[in-house]
Design a protein around this motif. Sequence first.
Motif, PDB file in Angstrom:
ATOM      1  N   CYS A  37       0.809  -1.225   0.000  1.00 26.20           N
ATOM      2  CA  CYS A  37       0.000   0.000   0.000  1.00 26.20           C
ATOM      3  C   CYS A  37       0.840   1.272   0.000  1.00 26.20           C
ATOM      4  O   CYS A  37       0.293   2.366  -0.103  1.00 26.20           O
ATOM      5  CB  CYS A  37      -0.907   0.019   1.232  1.00 26.20           C
ATOM      6  N   ALA A  38       2.158   1.120   0.179  1.00 26.71           N
ATOM      7  CA  ALA A  38       3.069   2.267   0.276  1.00 26.71           C
ATOM      8  C   ALA A  38       2.727   3.157   1.473  1.00 26.71           C
ATOM      9  O   ALA A  38       2.860   4.364   1.418  1.00 26.71           O
ATOM     10  CB  ALA A  38       3.102   3.064  -1.022  1.00 26.71           C
ATOM     11  N   PRO A  52       2.526  -2.671  13.877  1.00 26.85           N
ATOM     12  CA  PRO A  52       1.141  -2.263  13.646  1.00 26.85           C
ATOM     13  C   PRO A  52       0.563  -2.903  12.396  1.00 26.85           C
ATOM     14  O   PRO A  52       1.292  -3.431  11.555  1.00 26.85           O
ATOM     15  CB  PRO A  52       1.252  -0.751  13.474  1.00 26.85           C
ATOM     16  N   SER A  53      -0.735  -2.825  12.283  1.00 34.12           N
ATOM     17  CA  SER A  53      -1.419  -3.250  11.064  1.00 34.12           C
ATOM     18  C   SER A  53      -1.516  -2.063  10.125  1.00 34.12           C
ATOM     19  O   SER A  53      -1.670  -0.923  10.557  1.00 34.12           O
ATOM     20  CB  SER A  53      -2.826  -3.747  11.386  1.00 34.12           C
ATOM     21  N   CYS A  54      -1.432  -2.330   8.841  1.00 33.75           N
ATOM     22  CA  CYS A  54      -1.551  -1.278   7.835  1.00 33.75           C
ATOM     23  C   CYS A  54      -2.938  -0.652   7.926  1.00 33.75           C
ATOM     24  O   CYS A  54      -3.946  -1.361   7.983  1.00 33.75           O
ATOM     25  CB  CYS A  54      -1.333  -1.860   6.449  1.00 33.75           C
ATOM     26  N   PRO A  55      -2.999   0.684   7.947  1.00 40.96           N
ATOM     27  CA  PRO A  55      -4.307   1.334   8.028  1.00 40.96           C
ATOM     28  C   PRO A  55      -5.167   1.121   6.783  1.00 40.96           C
ATOM     29  O   PRO A  55      -6.381   1.251   6.848  1.00 40.96           O
ATOM     30  CB  PRO A  55      -3.974   2.814   8.210  1.00 40.96           C
ATOM     31  N   ASP A  56      -4.541   0.766   5.657  1.00 40.43           N
ATOM     32  CA  ASP A  56      -5.311   0.552   4.422  1.00 40.43           C
ATOM     33  C   ASP A  56      -5.786  -0.887   4.259  1.00 40.43           C
ATOM     34  O   ASP A  56      -6.967  -1.133   4.052  1.00 40.43           O
ATOM     35  CB  ASP A  56      -4.491   0.952   3.195  1.00 40.43           C
ATOM     36  N   CYS A  57      -4.842  -1.854   4.359  1.00 43.82           N
ATOM     37  CA  CYS A  57      -5.203  -3.241   4.057  1.00 43.82           C
ATOM     38  C   CYS A  57      -5.302  -4.137   5.290  1.00 43.82           C
ATOM     39  O   CYS A  57      -5.831  -5.242   5.203  1.00 43.82           O
ATOM     40  CB  CYS A  57      -4.210  -3.840   3.063  1.00 43.82           C
ATOM     41  N   GLY A  58      -4.752  -3.700   6.431  1.00 42.40           N
ATOM     42  CA  GLY A  58      -4.835  -4.482   7.653  1.00 42.40           C
ATOM     43  C   GLY A  58      -3.722  -5.491   7.842  1.00 42.40           C
ATOM     44  O   GLY A  58      -3.648  -6.140   8.888  1.00 42.40           O
ATOM     45  N   ASP A  59      -2.820  -5.654   6.863  1.00 39.96           N
ATOM     46  CA  ASP A  59      -1.701  -6.589   7.003  1.00 39.96           C
ATOM     47  C   ASP A  59      -0.672  -6.038   7.982  1.00 39.96           C
ATOM     48  O   ASP A  59      -0.562  -4.824   8.182  1.00 39.96           O
ATOM     49  CB  ASP A  59      -1.018  -6.829   5.651  1.00 39.96           C
TER      50      ASP A  59
END
Length: 74
Positions: A37-38, A52-59
């Motif tokens: 997601c950059a 942390p989890s990515c705010p866009d995809c959750g990974d």
Amino acid sequence: MGIIDTVSETLQASTESANRGGGKGDGSKGAYWCHDCAERVRDVDVEGDDPPSCPDCGDEMDFERSPASTGCAC
């Protein structure tokens, strides 16, 4: 030679930063990245020790540091 001296001084000044790659003097050691997601989250903005989890995809995000000696994160 005035313009050449001016350009040389400008380039030299831009490479003499006292705080290269170490964040903003706030103890940052790097950042967490989601390469898909950059997205980037600085380590000082994360609570706890877990990535942390990515705010866009959750990974889960990967931690990467930027060496203070060169200022290059490559």
